[in-house]
Design an enzyme around this catalytic site. Sequence first.
Site, PDB file in Angstrom:
ATOM      1  N   ASP A  12       0.655  -1.315  -0.136  1.00 45.36           N
ATOM      2  CA  ASP A  12       0.143   0.005  -0.060  1.00 45.36           C
ATOM      3  C   ASP A  12       0.751   1.321  -0.007  1.00 45.36           C
ATOM      4  O   ASP A  12       1.906   1.460   0.508  1.00 45.36           O
ATOM      5  CB  ASP A  12      -0.967  -0.170   1.308  1.00 45.36           C
ATOM      6  CG  ASP A  12      -2.160   0.898   1.118  1.00 45.36           C
ATOM      7  OD1 ASP A  12      -2.319   1.461   0.074  1.00 45.36           O
ATOM      8  OD2 ASP A  12      -2.403   1.291   2.169  1.00 45.36           O
ATOM      9  N   ASN A  14       1.186   3.587  -2.891  1.00 42.39           N
ATOM     10  CA  ASN A  14       1.787   3.889  -4.251  1.00 42.39           C
ATOM     11  C   ASN A  14       1.254   5.238  -4.507  1.00 42.39           C
ATOM     12  O   ASN A  14       1.947   6.019  -5.102  1.00 42.39           O
ATOM     13  CB  ASN A  14       1.368   3.053  -5.366  1.00 42.39           C
ATOM     14  CG  ASN A  14       1.832   1.691  -5.122  1.00 42.39           C
ATOM     15  OD1 ASN A  14       2.770   1.244  -4.189  1.00 42.39           O
ATOM     16  ND2 ASN A  14       1.464   0.545  -6.083  1.00 42.39           N
ATOM     17  N   HIS A  30       2.408   3.142  -9.054  1.00 50.83           N
ATOM     18  CA  HIS A  30       2.300   1.751  -9.361  1.00 50.83           C
ATOM     19  C   HIS A  30       3.239   1.282 -10.341  1.00 50.83           C
ATOM     20  O   HIS A  30       3.637  -0.070  -9.981  1.00 50.83           O
ATOM     21  CB  HIS A  30       0.680   1.482  -9.992  1.00 50.83           C
ATOM     22  CG  HIS A  30      -0.333   2.065  -9.359  1.00 50.83           C
ATOM     23  ND1 HIS A  30      -0.589   1.844  -8.026  1.00 50.83           N
ATOM     24  CD2 HIS A  30      -1.526   2.919  -9.697  1.00 50.83           C
ATOM     25  CE1 HIS A  30      -1.747   2.382  -7.816  1.00 50.83           C
ATOM     26  NE2 HIS A  30      -2.282   2.906  -8.684  1.00 50.83           N
ATOM     27  N   LEU A 124      10.640 -20.274  -4.503  1.00 53.27           N
ATOM     28  CA  LEU A 124       9.615 -19.604  -4.002  1.00 53.27           C
ATOM     29  C   LEU A 124       8.352 -19.633  -4.790  1.00 53.27           C
ATOM     30  O   LEU A 124       8.503 -19.632  -6.050  1.00 53.27           O
ATOM     31  CB  LEU A 124      10.229 -18.219  -3.779  1.00 53.27           C
ATOM     32  CG  LEU A 124       9.430 -16.900  -3.491  1.00 53.27           C
ATOM     33  CD1 LEU A 124       9.072 -17.070  -2.000  1.00 53.27           C
ATOM     34  CD2 LEU A 124       9.729 -15.654  -3.873  1.00 53.27           C
TER      35      LEU A 124
HETATM   36  C1  IPE Z   1      -5.620  -2.697  -0.245  1.00 53.20           C
HETATM   37  O1  IPE Z   1      -5.129  -1.293  -0.539  1.00 53.20           O
HETATM   38  C2  IPE Z   1      -5.401  -3.352  -1.524  1.00 53.20           C
HETATM   39  C3  IPE Z   1      -4.153  -3.501  -2.230  1.00 53.20           C
HETATM   40  C4  IPE Z   1      -3.092  -3.173  -1.520  1.00 53.20           C
HETATM   41  C5  IPE Z   1      -4.205  -3.995  -3.414  1.00 53.20           C
HETATM   42  P1  IPE Z   1      -6.375  -0.050  -0.642  1.00 53.20           P
HETATM   43  O2  IPE Z   1      -5.430   1.135  -0.583  1.00 53.20           O
HETATM   44  O3  IPE Z   1      -7.074  -0.405  -1.838  1.00 53.20           O
HETATM   45  O4  IPE Z   1      -7.001  -0.250   0.905  1.00 53.20           O
HETATM   46  P2  IPE Z   1      -7.973   0.759   1.537  1.00 53.20           P
HETATM   47  O5  IPE Z   1      -8.968   0.858   0.730  1.00 53.20           O
HETATM   48  O6  IPE Z   1      -7.465   1.841   1.796  1.00 53.20           O
HETATM   49  O7  IPE Z   1      -8.307  -0.127   2.947  1.00 53.20           O
HETATM   50  C1  IPE Z   2      -1.721   0.269  -3.084  1.00 56.71           C
HETATM   51  O1  IPE Z   2      -1.422   1.728  -3.388  1.00 56.71           O
HETATM   52  C2  IPE Z   2      -1.880  -0.159  -4.642  1.00 56.71           C
HETATM   53  C3  IPE Z   2      -3.330  -0.683  -4.938  1.00 56.71           C
HETATM   54  C4  IPE Z   2      -4.108  -0.745  -4.124  1.00 56.71           C
HETATM   55  C5  IPE Z   2      -3.655  -1.141  -6.317  1.00 56.71           C
HETATM   56  P1  IPE Z   2      -2.573   2.623  -3.626  1.00 56.71           P
HETATM   57  O2  IPE Z   2      -2.802   2.935  -4.750  1.00 56.71           O
HETATM   58  O3  IPE Z   2      -3.744   2.380  -2.561  1.00 56.71           O
HETATM   59  O4  IPE Z   2      -1.881   3.967  -2.739  1.00 56.71           O
HETATM   60  P2  IPE Z   2      -2.464   5.114  -1.592  1.00 56.71           P
HETATM   61  O5  IPE Z   2      -3.008   4.126  -0.550  1.00 56.71           O
HETATM   62  O6  IPE Z   2      -3.443   5.618  -2.321  1.00 56.71           O
HETATM   63  O7  IPE Z   2      -1.228   5.950  -1.280  1.00 56.71           O
HETATM   64 MG    MG Z   3      -3.974   2.453  -0.631  1.00 53.69          MG
END
Ligand code: IPE
Ligand code: IPE
Ligand code: MG
Length: 242
Positions: A12, A14, A30, A124
């Site tokens: 999480d 990105n 991403h 792995l």
């Molecule tokens: C969780 O991240 C899903 C992934 C890392 C793919 P999110 O950023 O979507 O989660 P929430 O919605 O903040 O809980």
């Molecule tokens: C996680 O990073 C990747 C996915 C959920 C696909 P986010 O896109 O949720 O990044 P934040 O949480 O908004 O910073």
């Molecule tokens: Mg996120």
Amino acid sequence: MSLPTHIAIIMDGNGRWAKGQGFRTRIRGHEVGVEALRRTAQSCAELGIRFLTVYAFSEENWSRPKTEVDALMRILVSSLSKELPTLMQHGIQLQAIGKLDQLPKSAQRELNEVKAATAGNARLVLTLALSYGSRQEMLGAAQTLAREVSEGKRSVESIDEAAFSNALYTQGMPDPDLVIRTSGEQRISNYLLWQISYAELIFMPVLWPDFSREHLEEALAQYASRERRMGKTSEQLNEQSN
Ligand code: IPE
Ligand code: IPE
Ligand code: MG
């Protein structure tokens, strides 16, 4: 030092990373996130971790803006073919869990190709959770088992923990010992709810694109320092190990 057999990661942060770097859109985060995953999978293979399961796209993520969803799918397709040499070089087998039939056909095709090409790799197992939701996975398992009962293929009493685990996408995999979530959020976001019932949870403030070998080693050290009592007392564990 005790090493987890199976690590699950919620990758999480990105979007916040891209914003912090001054990029106009979240997409660059991403793209750089793929590099963090490559580093992490490589490190896990080198360290002797057997299973790494990463949350790449949740069922809930379909409700993001279409431009972001499209970009994520494009990154998935291009990364899969690009990363094949790295997977082969490090003995990494690729797997995927989730509602894979909801992914674009091109992504399904690439996934199948890379899965087939890496099927013989045994160092792995890297599993991508794609269009994945844990509640949806458990409902699917309940439906499968109920169908088997109604068709006379099993008894109600035969539905035990092993049978339920076997009806999940993760059948045959050991449960994760350690869950790492980056970005500072402290929640599970519908990830592997059944499978992580006794996992150690580590929340790290680092944003996923910045996740390095050092962060992984820090999490592993923290994991090793914890006592996994599984309901027992500390004294019982010490007796067992003596
Ligand atoms: C969780 O991240 C899903 C992934 C890392 C793919 P999110 O950023 O979507 O989660 P929430 O919605 O903040 O809980
Ligand atoms: C996680 O990073 C990747 C996915 C959920 C696909 P986010 O896109 O949720 O990044 P934040 O949480 O908004 O910073
Ligand atoms: Mg996120």
